[in-house]
Design a protein around this motif. Sequence first.
Motif, PDB file in Angstrom:
ATOM      1  N   ASN A   4       0.818  -1.213   0.000  1.00 52.72           N
ATOM      2  CA  ASN A   4       0.000   0.000   0.000  1.00 52.72           C
ATOM      3  C   ASN A   4       0.850   1.261   0.000  1.00 52.72           C
ATOM      4  N   GLU A   5       2.194   1.121   0.168  1.00 56.35           N
ATOM      5  CA  GLU A   5       3.080   2.271   0.093  1.00 56.35           C
ATOM      6  C   GLU A   5       3.808   2.338  -1.238  1.00 56.35           C
ATOM      7  N   SER A   6       3.742   1.267  -2.007  1.00 57.87           N
ATOM      8  CA  SER A   6       4.444   1.222  -3.281  1.00 57.87           C
ATOM      9  C   SER A   6       3.662   2.001  -4.330  1.00 57.87           C
ATOM     10  N   PRO A   7       4.333   2.804  -5.155  1.00 53.16           N
ATOM     11  CA  PRO A   7       3.606   3.544  -6.202  1.00 53.16           C
ATOM     12  C   PRO A   7       2.957   2.583  -7.189  1.00 53.16           C
ATOM     13  N   ILE A   8       1.703   2.828  -7.489  1.00 59.18           N
ATOM     14  CA  ILE A   8       0.951   1.956  -8.381  1.00 59.18           C
ATOM     15  C   ILE A   8       1.025   2.507  -9.799  1.00 59.18           C
ATOM     16  N   PRO A   9       1.668   1.792 -10.710  1.00 60.58           N
ATOM     17  CA  PRO A   9       1.809   2.296 -12.082  1.00 60.58           C
ATOM     18  C   PRO A   9       0.463   2.336 -12.788  1.00 60.58           C
ATOM     19  N   ARG A  10       0.334   3.248 -13.716  1.00 62.52           N
ATOM     20  CA  ARG A  10      -0.925   3.411 -14.438  1.00 62.52           C
ATOM     21  C   ARG A  10      -0.710   3.275 -15.939  1.00 62.52           C
ATOM     22  N   LEU A  11      -1.751   2.787 -16.592  1.00 60.61           N
ATOM     23  CA  LEU A  11      -1.797   2.752 -18.044  1.00 60.61           C
ATOM     24  C   LEU A  11      -3.122   3.352 -18.480  1.00 60.61           C
ATOM     25  N   ASP A  12      -3.164   3.869 -19.686  1.00 57.02           N
ATOM     26  CA  ASP A  12      -4.346   4.576 -20.174  1.00 57.02           C
ATOM     27  C   ASP A  12      -5.125   3.686 -21.140  1.00 57.02           C
ATOM     28  N   PRO A  13      -6.291   3.174 -20.738  1.00 50.61           N
ATOM     29  CA  PRO A  13      -7.066   2.310 -21.643  1.00 50.61           C
ATOM     30  C   PRO A  13      -7.627   3.052 -22.850  1.00 50.61           C
ATOM     31  N   GLU A  14      -7.582   4.374 -22.832  1.00 46.69           N
ATOM     32  CA  GLU A  14      -8.055   5.151 -23.975  1.00 46.69           C
ATOM     33  C   GLU A  14      -7.031   5.205 -25.096  1.00 46.69           C
ATOM     34  N   GLN A  15      -5.807   4.748 -24.826  1.00 47.19           N
ATOM     35  CA  GLN A  15      -4.755   4.744 -25.823  1.00 47.19           C
ATOM     36  C   GLN A  15      -4.363   3.300 -26.151  1.00 47.19           C
ATOM     37  N   PRO A  16      -3.817   3.058 -27.355  1.00 49.84           N
ATOM     38  CA  PRO A  16      -3.516   1.683 -27.771  1.00 49.84           C
ATOM     39  C   PRO A  16      -2.470   1.011 -26.872  1.00 49.84           C
ATOM     40  N   GLY A  17      -2.601  -0.303 -26.773  1.00 49.91           N
ATOM     41  CA  GLY A  17      -1.655  -1.084 -25.989  1.00 49.91           C
ATOM     42  C   GLY A  17      -1.807  -2.565 -26.282  1.00 49.91           C
ATOM     43  N   VAL A  18      -0.997  -3.361 -25.613  1.00 49.18           N
ATOM     44  CA  VAL A  18      -0.980  -4.815 -25.768  1.00 49.18           C
ATOM     45  C   VAL A  18      -0.855  -5.432 -24.388  1.00 49.18           C
ATOM     46  N   VAL A  19      -1.534  -6.563 -24.170  1.00 46.26           N
ATOM     47  CA  VAL A  19      -1.399  -7.329 -22.937  1.00 46.26           C
ATOM     48  C   VAL A  19      -0.599  -8.587 -23.235  1.00 46.26           C
ATOM     49  N   VAL A  20       0.430  -8.842 -22.430  1.00 47.29           N
ATOM     50  CA  VAL A  20       1.228 -10.070 -22.535  1.00 47.29           C
ATOM     51  C   VAL A  20       1.027 -10.855 -21.245  1.00 47.29           C
TER      52      VAL A  20
END
Length: 609
Positions: free
Chosen positions: A226-242
């Motif tokens: 709960n103290e670690s920074p949680i990275p974010r990604l934007d679902p409104e922009q293109p991406g890929v899930v691996v």
Amino acid sequence: MLIDPPVTEPIANLQAAVGLLEALRQHGLERVVLCPGSRSGPLALAAGGLARRGLLTLSTAVDERSAAFLALGSSTASGKATALITTSGTAVANLLPAAVEADRSCQPLLLLTADRPRRLKDCGANQTVNQEAFLQPVCRWLGCGPDDGLAGASNVELQGLAEQAWHHAHGWPGPVHLNLAFEEPLHPSALEQEAFWRSWTAMEGTHHDRQSVNAVQPPGSGVALNESPIPRLDPEQPGVVVVGPWRGLPQTRAAFDEALLSWQRRSGWPVLVDPLASVPVALSGQVRGWDLLLPQQLPLPAGLARDQLQVLRLGPLPASRRLEAWLNASSGPQVLITEGEPRSLDPLQKAQQWSGGLALWLQHQQVGDGAYAVPALTQVLADAWQQRDQQLMAWLEQRLPFSGLVSEPALMQGLARCLPPQLPVMLAASSPVRDWQAFALPDAKGRRCVSFRGASGIDGTLSLGFGLASVQGRTLLITGDLALLHDSNGWLHGSAAGADLPLLVLLIDNGGGGIFQQLPVPAAPAQAFEQLFAMPQSVDPLALAAAHGVPGRQIACLEDLPQALEWGLAQAGPALLRVCTEREADAALRIVLRREVQALTMAESSVQP
């Protein structure tokens, strides 16, 4: 000066051993694998007595190395640690390969080793070594009983030892070593044992749902989640899930699958799934042939630069050099989510890693539950990649027909078409796991595929398969000849009295280490490759299996495969199917197929926005 041993009643060792196993059983222990030994006699008598009363499932094995892998396979299938009991000395050293794999693949495992009391240490006593140090570097925790023998432990101490062991084996799953000293006399008489069991009563209830088996903060991670920074990604922009191989607690799997489905629906991103992820949900954006299509046949649409493409990586990297190269060349943001694994899983050093699990990560993305339209550029990307995936599968079906002599790529494609859809498959950590990933594209979704790639060893392949089958039932193991021979003692698990473990072994016999034929391993003169790397052996695998009471059949051509599988899967116990392939020819075929895929002319219309 010799130190007189403390006075110990023989029955006290049995009482303590039963108390420890009973305490472990209260936390969820169900299965025990036992190897022979004298110093471990009290633990053996305790496990046998509990098994006769239906409180534990007991398997016996003569080879500690194979036995440890049997226990690891059982733990992997059940999601709960199986306990392995051994005697002292070099028996403990034989547990290291399985302990390394359990550590790296994050699977719970309990290693209970008997030892001499402290008074016999460092004085030349027979079979006395520093075994408490053998496994410590790869174990989540090392626990020890009293120095003068386990019989001196109180019930409270035994319960505490069991709770600690179970907690450390399952919080961040991995191996735990309990090194337990036993003072002589070790073995109570038959009359004393009968009297003990007549008066003994099992503990009532269990603690299977205790907090100690739930996910906890992994030790050594350095910062609370709960103290670690949680990275974010934007679902409104293109991406890929691996999606890499699954490494997480069984009780978190349903939440993981739901979170994966939710993110894909929200973002519309294409999904590249490793078969070892065993994803049971239908993913509309899944690209099955990514390993063959990368890099040229999965292009980005016009208007999308490499530094704009986001990548959500789940778990370890799949075993694909092409995927690694593609990810390494990507300059967009990459986020790596693990299911509690605090160690770095990013050899590329490209991703921001967070260990809190996909379900919790998704909660913090605040994507909502409503209906969303997939952005146009993302839809173009997903449509183009799926179209190429479908074209690839149609091309492969024509290029690798299900007839004639067996090649390893055609075998994998054929297996994917004719195996029962829910049959679990284990793939040896060499050529089979790579070929399944590349060529078994018609395989139905939801099949459980396992390959022990934490350390990618082959030293316990057969025993791991038997361990899986002991819990999940009928299982298919696909292995090469050297991997099978390396663990030939594993056949003893299938031929043990009353075992009848339903493991069907499909042996791809290419006369040596076929994986080395696919690697840039030059050797001069040419004959040196066979001697130094391939190392073909003259053992007849069907005869070796028959010597262990295991029936086998030879497969001559691809048309024989369906009937052979039907025969093998109908056997009550283990069985062996052998198919011979040409190592050099198949290595060349893989290269040709990949080149042909990259040269294919595929429809380009869907790549343009």
